[in-house]
Design a protein around this motif. Sequence first.
Motif, PDB file in Angstrom:
ATOM      1  N   CYS A 115       0.828  -1.218   0.000  1.00 26.78           N
ATOM      2  CA  CYS A 115       0.000   0.000   0.000  1.00 26.78           C
ATOM      3  C   CYS A 115       0.856   1.259   0.000  1.00 26.78           C
ATOM      4  CB  CYS A 115      -0.962   0.002   1.184  1.00 26.78           C
ATOM      5  SG  CYS A 115      -2.105  -1.389   1.197  1.00 26.78           S
ATOM      6  N   VAL A 116       1.876   1.285  -0.845  1.00 27.96           N
ATOM      7  CA  VAL A 116       2.767   2.434  -0.984  1.00 27.96           C
ATOM      8  C   VAL A 116       2.302   3.262  -2.181  1.00 27.96           C
ATOM      9  CG1 VAL A 116       5.148   3.178  -1.355  1.00 27.96           C
ATOM     10  CG2 VAL A 116       4.677   1.120  -0.009  1.00 27.96           C
ATOM     11  N   ALA A 117       2.201   4.557  -2.004  1.00 32.81           N
ATOM     12  CA  ALA A 117       1.723   5.436  -3.071  1.00 32.81           C
ATOM     13  C   ALA A 117       2.667   5.398  -4.273  1.00 32.81           C
ATOM     14  CB  ALA A 117       1.589   6.870  -2.552  1.00 32.81           C
ATOM     15  N   ARG A 118       2.101   5.615  -5.442  1.00 36.68           N
ATOM     16  CA  ARG A 118       2.912   5.556  -6.658  1.00 36.68           C
ATOM     17  C   ARG A 118       3.978   6.640  -6.669  1.00 36.68           C
ATOM     18  NH1 ARG A 118       0.376   4.427 -12.463  1.00 36.68           N
ATOM     19  NH2 ARG A 118      -0.376   2.738 -11.157  1.00 36.68           N
ATOM     20  N   ASP A 119       3.670   7.811  -6.117  1.00 37.63           N
ATOM     21  CA  ASP A 119       4.672   8.879  -6.065  1.00 37.63           C
ATOM     22  C   ASP A 119       5.883   8.451  -5.246  1.00 37.63           C
ATOM     23  OD1 ASP A 119       3.187  10.598  -7.641  1.00 37.63           O
ATOM     24  OD2 ASP A 119       2.143  11.489  -5.934  1.00 37.63           O
ATOM     25  N   VAL A 120       5.649   7.662  -4.205  1.00 34.84           N
ATOM     26  CA  VAL A 120       6.762   7.166  -3.392  1.00 34.84           C
ATOM     27  C   VAL A 120       7.609   6.192  -4.207  1.00 34.84           C
ATOM     28  CG1 VAL A 120       7.374   5.896  -1.297  1.00 34.84           C
ATOM     29  CG2 VAL A 120       5.475   7.516  -1.256  1.00 34.84           C
ATOM     30  N   LEU A 121       6.959   5.316  -4.962  1.00 35.94           N
ATOM     31  CA  LEU A 121       7.702   4.395  -5.818  1.00 35.94           C
ATOM     32  C   LEU A 121       8.556   5.156  -6.827  1.00 35.94           C
ATOM     33  CD1 LEU A 121       4.998   1.672  -6.630  1.00 35.94           C
ATOM     34  CD2 LEU A 121       6.669   1.671  -4.779  1.00 35.94           C
ATOM     35  N   CYS A 122       7.977   6.161  -7.440  1.00 40.70           N
ATOM     36  CA  CYS A 122       8.721   6.948  -8.430  1.00 40.70           C
ATOM     37  C   CYS A 122       9.904   7.662  -7.796  1.00 40.70           C
ATOM     38  CB  CYS A 122       7.787   7.961  -9.098  1.00 40.70           C
ATOM     39  SG  CYS A 122       6.469   7.233 -10.093  1.00 40.70           S
ATOM     40  N   ALA A 123       9.710   8.190  -6.587  1.00 33.15           N
ATOM     41  CA  ALA A 123      10.785   8.915  -5.913  1.00 33.15           C
ATOM     42  C   ALA A 123      11.966   7.996  -5.609  1.00 33.15           C
ATOM     43  CB  ALA A 123      10.259   9.557  -4.628  1.00 33.15           C
ATOM     44  N   PHE A 124      11.683   6.808  -5.096  1.00 35.19           N
ATOM     45  CA  PHE A 124      12.764   5.874  -4.801  1.00 35.19           C
ATOM     46  C   PHE A 124      13.392   5.332  -6.089  1.00 35.19           C
ATOM     47  CE2 PHE A 124      11.029   5.770  -0.510  1.00 35.19           C
ATOM     48  CZ  PHE A 124      12.184   5.674   0.245  1.00 35.19           C
ATOM     49  N   GLY A 125      12.573   5.143  -7.109  1.00 37.44           N
ATOM     50  CA  GLY A 125      13.131   4.681  -8.365  1.00 37.44           C
ATOM     51  C   GLY A 125      14.092   5.681  -8.978  1.00 37.44           C
ATOM     52  N   ALA A 126      13.811   6.981  -8.810  1.00 41.62           N
ATOM     53  CA  ALA A 126      14.646   8.016  -9.411  1.00 41.62           C
ATOM     54  C   ALA A 126      16.035   8.076  -8.791  1.00 41.62           C
ATOM     55  CB  ALA A 126      13.955   9.371  -9.288  1.00 41.62           C
ATOM     56  N   VAL A 127      16.164   7.770  -7.493  1.00 44.92           N
ATOM     57  CA  VAL A 127      17.455   7.929  -6.821  1.00 44.92           C
ATOM     58  C   VAL A 127      18.192   6.611  -6.621  1.00 44.92           C
ATOM     59  CG1 VAL A 127      16.725  10.028  -5.652  1.00 44.92           C
ATOM     60  CG2 VAL A 127      16.368   7.822  -4.536  1.00 44.92           C
ATOM     61  N   THR A 128      17.486   5.486  -6.709  1.00 46.31           N
ATOM     62  CA  THR A 128      18.146   4.195  -6.507  1.00 46.31           C
ATOM     63  C   THR A 128      18.385   3.433  -7.803  1.00 46.31           C
ATOM     64  OG1 THR A 128      16.048   3.005  -6.193  1.00 46.31           O
ATOM     65  CG2 THR A 128      17.073   3.991  -4.230  1.00 46.31           C
ATOM     66  N   GLY A 129      17.767   3.875  -8.888  1.00 46.00           N
ATOM     67  CA  GLY A 129      17.896   3.173 -10.155  1.00 46.00           C
ATOM     68  C   GLY A 129      16.937   2.018 -10.317  1.00 46.00           C
ATOM     69  N   ALA A 130      16.058   1.796  -9.345  1.00 44.26           N
ATOM     70  CA  ALA A 130      15.086   0.711  -9.447  1.00 44.26           C
ATOM     71  C   ALA A 130      13.978   1.081 -10.428  1.00 44.26           C
ATOM     72  CB  ALA A 130      14.493   0.402  -8.077  1.00 44.26           C
ATOM     73  N   GLN A 131      13.471   0.075 -11.127  1.00 37.75           N
ATOM     74  CA  GLN A 131      12.373   0.269 -12.054  1.00 37.75           C
ATOM     75  C   GLN A 131      11.181  -0.571 -11.595  1.00 37.75           C
ATOM     76  OE1 GLN A 131      13.529  -0.464 -16.106  1.00 37.75           O
ATOM     77  NE2 GLN A 131      15.482   0.618 -15.896  1.00 37.75           N
ATOM     78  N   ALA A 132      10.014   0.067 -11.540  1.00 36.13           N
ATOM     79  CA  ALA A 132       8.816  -0.636 -11.086  1.00 36.13           C
ATOM     80  C   ALA A 132       8.369  -1.655 -12.127  1.00 36.13           C
ATOM     81  CB  ALA A 132       7.696   0.360 -10.801  1.00 36.13           C
ATOM     82  N   VAL A 133       7.958  -2.820 -11.662  1.00 34.75           N
ATOM     83  CA  VAL A 133       7.462  -3.882 -12.539  1.00 34.75           C
ATOM     84  C   VAL A 133       6.053  -4.265 -12.105  1.00 34.75           C
ATOM     85  CG1 VAL A 133       9.748  -4.788 -13.078  1.00 34.75           C
ATOM     86  CG2 VAL A 133       8.535  -5.632 -11.061  1.00 34.75           C
ATOM     87  N   PRO A 134       5.168  -4.589 -13.054  1.00 36.66           N
ATOM     88  CA  PRO A 134       3.812  -5.003 -12.675  1.00 36.66           C
ATOM     89  C   PRO A 134       3.787  -6.334 -11.927  1.00 36.66           C
ATOM     90  CG  PRO A 134       3.894  -4.277 -14.967  1.00 36.66           C
ATOM     91  CD  PRO A 134       5.307  -4.415 -14.499  1.00 36.66           C
ATOM     92  N   TYR A 135       4.655  -7.254 -12.324  1.00 36.28           N
ATOM     93  CA  TYR A 135       4.724  -8.572 -11.689  1.00 36.28           C
ATOM     94  C   TYR A 135       6.153  -8.816 -11.219  1.00 36.28           C
ATOM     95  CZ  TYR A 135       0.384  -9.214 -14.322  1.00 36.28           C
ATOM     96  OH  TYR A 135      -0.861  -9.065 -14.844  1.00 36.28           O
TER      97      TYR A 135
END
Length: 710
Positions: free
Chosen positions: A441-461
């Motif tokens: 239950c983490v907001a999408r903006d939080v995912l984007c923020a961490f992805g921008a600085v850690t290099g992680a990319q969100a995946v659907p599965y």
Amino acid sequence: LPMAFRDVNARRHIGLQQLSSLASTGRTFLGPMKSHKFIVDESTNQSTLICSAVRLIESLDLTSAAGQLLNETIQAQNKEFKTGMSTLLFLVGAWSSAVVECLQQNIPVPAVVSVMSEGLNSCCERVQCLQIPIHDVKKELCSVRVGPKAFQSKRGRVGRDGLTNPQNLLCFQRDISSTEEVIPINSCSHQGDDCNFNKCLVSPLAGFDSVASLVKAAGDKSSSVLSGSGVTASSCITQKLTHSRHFNTLGKGCFPSQQGSFQGYLSGPSSDPCGCCGLGHLAVALSHGNQTSVELLQSIAAYQQERAERGGSSQIDMAEIVTCCVLGLPESCSCVCPGFVTLVSPEQAAVVKHSAGKPLRIALVDGDLTEQYRHLGFNRPRNVRTILEHPTAQGSRTDAWLSTMSEILMSFEVNLVLVKGDVCERFMERCIASRMLVIGCVARDVLCAFGAVTGAQAVPYLSQLNASCVGSGAWAELWEAGDGRAAELGELVPVWISAGGVPLLTAVLTTALPAKAQLLEDQFWTLLYRLHHALKDGKVFPGGGAVELLCLSHIQVLTKQPERPGNDKAVRELPSPWLAEHRAVVLQALASGWKRYLSVVLCNAAKAGSELEAGAAVDRQLQRAAAYGSPSAYVLEEFRRGGVLRGGSDPFSDQVTDSKVCDNVAAKTEAWRRALDLVLLVLQTDTEIITGPRRNQLLNSPVSSEFMFL
């Protein structure tokens, strides 16, 4: 289908009466001295505390057609502005009662609709002259210098005594081995110490990778202008600060297990004579008495100041802000933390303890982490909510899925997973056993923020995870209050997750009363959106009843002017003398809504003993405005003196006060329009048709005589 219907457009219009009755429940929400309400759920015997029209409407049983329209109107206002709902709710009730009185005087519906619509449009145009540009707000509101206050903030966290007023950051403690020297900011311009003040302001909250940019090289004699204030502040740090881990060099350990701290002290006068830097006065003026949220919001504004200047904008970035309600601590522990603070189970907290101070590899999942989850696609239609009921999965198939997902995470050495949706409980248990932290239950903006600085990319599965999708550089710790108290309350434990330079701020709202948690969160977001819309509009209205008083004065002028034929064909067909006779009555009905609004605000603020006394105070102000010659100039002058409505029973009503209030421009006028549009829409309905099984209930009800059954 069996049907029943009744005429609702009689002199006692049923729909308008329903609106008036529903709206009367929210009159205590007006003004700075709001009264709270308890909402009790009889099925669970649980209660919650509310102080907003949105929460009230959500709690009411709105079975009538008028009630459902009212709910839709308030939800639309809330979705767009997040403020102005209490005003909308009250005016719906006030104007509904006023229109019923017009019907009782046999004024035709087309005339009411046309005159009230034109009257509101004219008033909205008239009050435009009261708008105050943001860059002039400081000059209008600056009247009090905030007293000095020392503060201590842990781990870049900003508390009630932290960055709540940038005057608290007039200097920093320098790291001197033999003695401690305090350097005031206003003396920096006279010395050789050159650095950027704004970066000093936000540096405690900045990430580790931005440390190098926080201390400017010697010889760079620059000063920065605080956005929205026009105040230039000099700079003032030459030596490295090591009292906070955020000022440590990157080579000395980026993930210390112990949380550092820094201290700031007030010494000498500020370069800003009133002590308000940036958006301080504007936030206070828009708070309408909500002091706790003001201090948190000023902390957020101070943090975002440097990024806003660099981007050439003074807007508040809403995507960077989240909230977390922590129970069991006093409200004085509320603070702003860089990064992401959330609540986890005690078992997950044990995983955080084990990994504290260690770099974490992070994976992001844009969806549910369950076996039955199917991604709905990236181009989703708006305003569509999908409810998916998962069928019971076979045990062997579920075990295979759990094993596969666990092996994927372990193969990439992932020990932190942020999931946008829900997480399978059994999978969560497996991850805890493997000392992997999974948070759902983490907001999408939080995912984007961490992805921008850690290099992680969100995946659907999770099955799509590969080496390029895994990020690094995050860390997690147990959250502690500013005084060092940990909030391990048994059921849920707050944890702090961050990464170098992550553009996230969490407003941690603490309270010892569970029923008050939702209230505090609502108040915070309301004030945040008021400031956001004020910056977006670039202007604000003077508050405290100034705009409504000018509307009342303008309607007095309109009633004396010759009538215009109007745009409605039905109105043009009415006899001109007949329409002129009732035009003044309809305009006064429109004015009665604002007059009742001002009267209730005075009564709620204890500035009038009764609504009758409050109405008399409003009439006296209208007379003074008319005698002044220019009502708008009178309103602005009274606003500068502390408010246009200080009440007849106020012993200090003739004195100049320091308390000034501002309102949003677009949110206020749109609340007026939505309220009147709803009232006029219900007014123009003539029949209520009932279908379905409720027809049988109406046959045996006391109001069955009002219906005709088909």
